[in-house]
Write an enzyme that holds these catalytic residues in place. Structure first.
Site, PDB file in Angstrom:
ATOM      1  N   PRO A  24       0.837  -1.196   0.000  1.00 55.80           N
ATOM      2  CA  PRO A  24       0.000   0.000   0.000  1.00 55.80           C
ATOM      3  C   PRO A  24       0.878   1.254   0.000  1.00 55.80           C
ATOM      4  O   PRO A  24       1.853   1.338   0.737  1.00 55.80           O
ATOM      5  CB  PRO A  24      -0.785  -0.119   1.311  1.00 55.80           C
ATOM      6  N   GLU A  25       0.540   2.203  -0.862  1.00 52.93           N
ATOM      7  CA  GLU A  25       1.297   3.445  -0.946  1.00 52.93           C
ATOM      8  C   GLU A  25       0.461   4.574  -0.356  1.00 52.93           C
ATOM      9  O   GLU A  25      -0.569   4.326   0.273  1.00 52.93           O
ATOM     10  CB  GLU A  25       1.700   3.696  -2.396  1.00 52.93           C
TER      11      GLU A  25
END
Length: 273
Positions: free
Chosen positions: A2-3
Site C-alpha cells: 500500500p502506498e
C-alpha cells in the site's frame, strides 16, 4: 505494498470510526507482530486507553491515545487495518482490538511482514524510517522548486530517487511509474539531469496521480483493502504499471520493462525519452 493513497484512505475511514472510543481488550493472535514490545505489555498499556485520532506519515499509520501513547502501524506488503462494526475473526487476522461500543479494529497480514509498534509518547519514537521521512507530496511544502532543489543533489536514477522515502514520503512503485509516464520522463534519467521545467512537470504529475487514486479508492490488485474492507478501482486506470508488453495508451508502441533499485519498472521508450 500500500502506498500513500491506500494508507490515507485507511486513515480517513478508521479515524472516523474509532476516534473517541476506548480499547477494552486486545487479542494478539500472532504476538510477534508487536516489534518493539510484547503482546502482554501492549495489552497492559492499551487496555482502557481512549483513541483520540489516526494520522498518517508516509506509509505509516499513527493512532494517538488520550495519554499520549502512540500505536504505530506499518502495513508493509500485505497488511490491513480494518474496522468491523460487529466483532468477528477472519482468516489472516493477527491482532484484534475490541472497542467499548462492541466494535473491532482488526490488523491482518497474510505474509506477516507488517508491524505494530508502541511508544509512550511522540518524543520516544525511534523508528528511523519514520523519523527520517521526507516531504509529504500532497502538502504545501512540496513544490516544483523543492523537487528541483532535491533532485539537483542526486545522481541516482529519478525512479530510484522517488522511491527513497527520505526525499518524498509515501511514493512507491505504482505511483512512481505513473507519475514519470505522465511527466514524460524516462525512469533511468539521472535525477540531477532534470531541468526546473521538468521538475515542475513531475511535481504536477506526482500530485495528480496520487489525488486521482484517492478519488478512485486506491489501487487494489490482490491484497489491498481500505479501512472498511473494500477494494479500490484505480487499477482500472493505470497507464503503465503492470502493463509491460501492452500498447502505450498514448503512442500505441509496446511498453517496456526493466529493473531499477530492485523494483520492476514499466515505461514507454518513445513517450519517455
Amino acid at each position: 505494498m500500500p502506498e500513500l493513497p491506500e494508507v490515507e484512505l485507511i486513515r480517513r475511514y478508521i479515524d472516523g470510526q474509532v476516534a473517541g472510543k476506548r480499547i477494552r481488550r486486545i487479542d494478539s493472535l500472532l504476538p510477534r507482530m508487536w516489534r518493539n514490545t510484547t503482546a502482554e505489555v501492549a495489552s497492559q498499556v492499551l487496555t482502557n486507553a481512549m483513541i483520540t485520532g489516526v494520522k498518517r506519515r508516509g506509509k505509516y499509520l499513527v493512532l494517538s491515545m488520550e495519554d499520549g501513547t502512540l500505536l504505530i502501524v506499518h502495513l508493509k506488503l500485505t497488511g490491513r487495518l480494518i474496522y468491523r462494526s460487529t466483532p468477528r475473526t477472519e482468516r489472516f487476522d493477527r491482532v484484534l482490538f475490541y472497542l467499548d461500543d462492541d466494535s473491532m479494529l482488526a490488523f491482518g497480514d497474510i505474509r506477516t511482514l507488517g508491524a505494530l509498534y508502541l511508544f509512550a509518547s511522540a518524543k520516544d519514537v525511534d523508528l528511523p524510517g519514520l523519523l527520517q521521512m521526507g516531504v509529504e507530496p500532497l502538502s504545501t511544502a512540496f513544490t516544483g522548486a523543492k523537487l528541483y532543489a532535491m533532485t539537483s543533489r542526486h545522481s541516482t536514477p529519478i525512479k530510484v530517487f522517488l522511491l527513497n522515502q527520505k526525499y518524498v514520503a509515501g511514493i512507491g512503485n505504482i505511483y512512481a511509474d505513473e507519475a514519470l509516464f505522465l511527466a514524460r520522463i524516462h525512469p533511468r534519467r539521472r535525477a540531477d539531469s532534470l531541468t526546473e521545467k521538468e521538475c515542475a512537470s513531475l511535481h504536477r504529475a506526482i500530485r495528480k496521480v496520487l489525488r486521482d487514486s484517492l478519488e478512485r479508492g486506491g489501487t487494489s490488485f490482490r491484497d489491498y483493502r481500505n479501512g472498511e474492507g473494500k477494494a479500490g478501482h484505480n487499477q482500472e486506470y493505470l497507464a503503465v504499471y503492470g502493463r509491460a508488453g501492452k500498447p502505450c495508451v498514448r503512442c500505441k508502441r509496446i511498453l517496456e520493462d526493466t529493473v531499477l533499485g530492485g523494483r520492476h519498472t514499466v515505461y514507454c521508450s518513445h513517450c519517455q525519452k
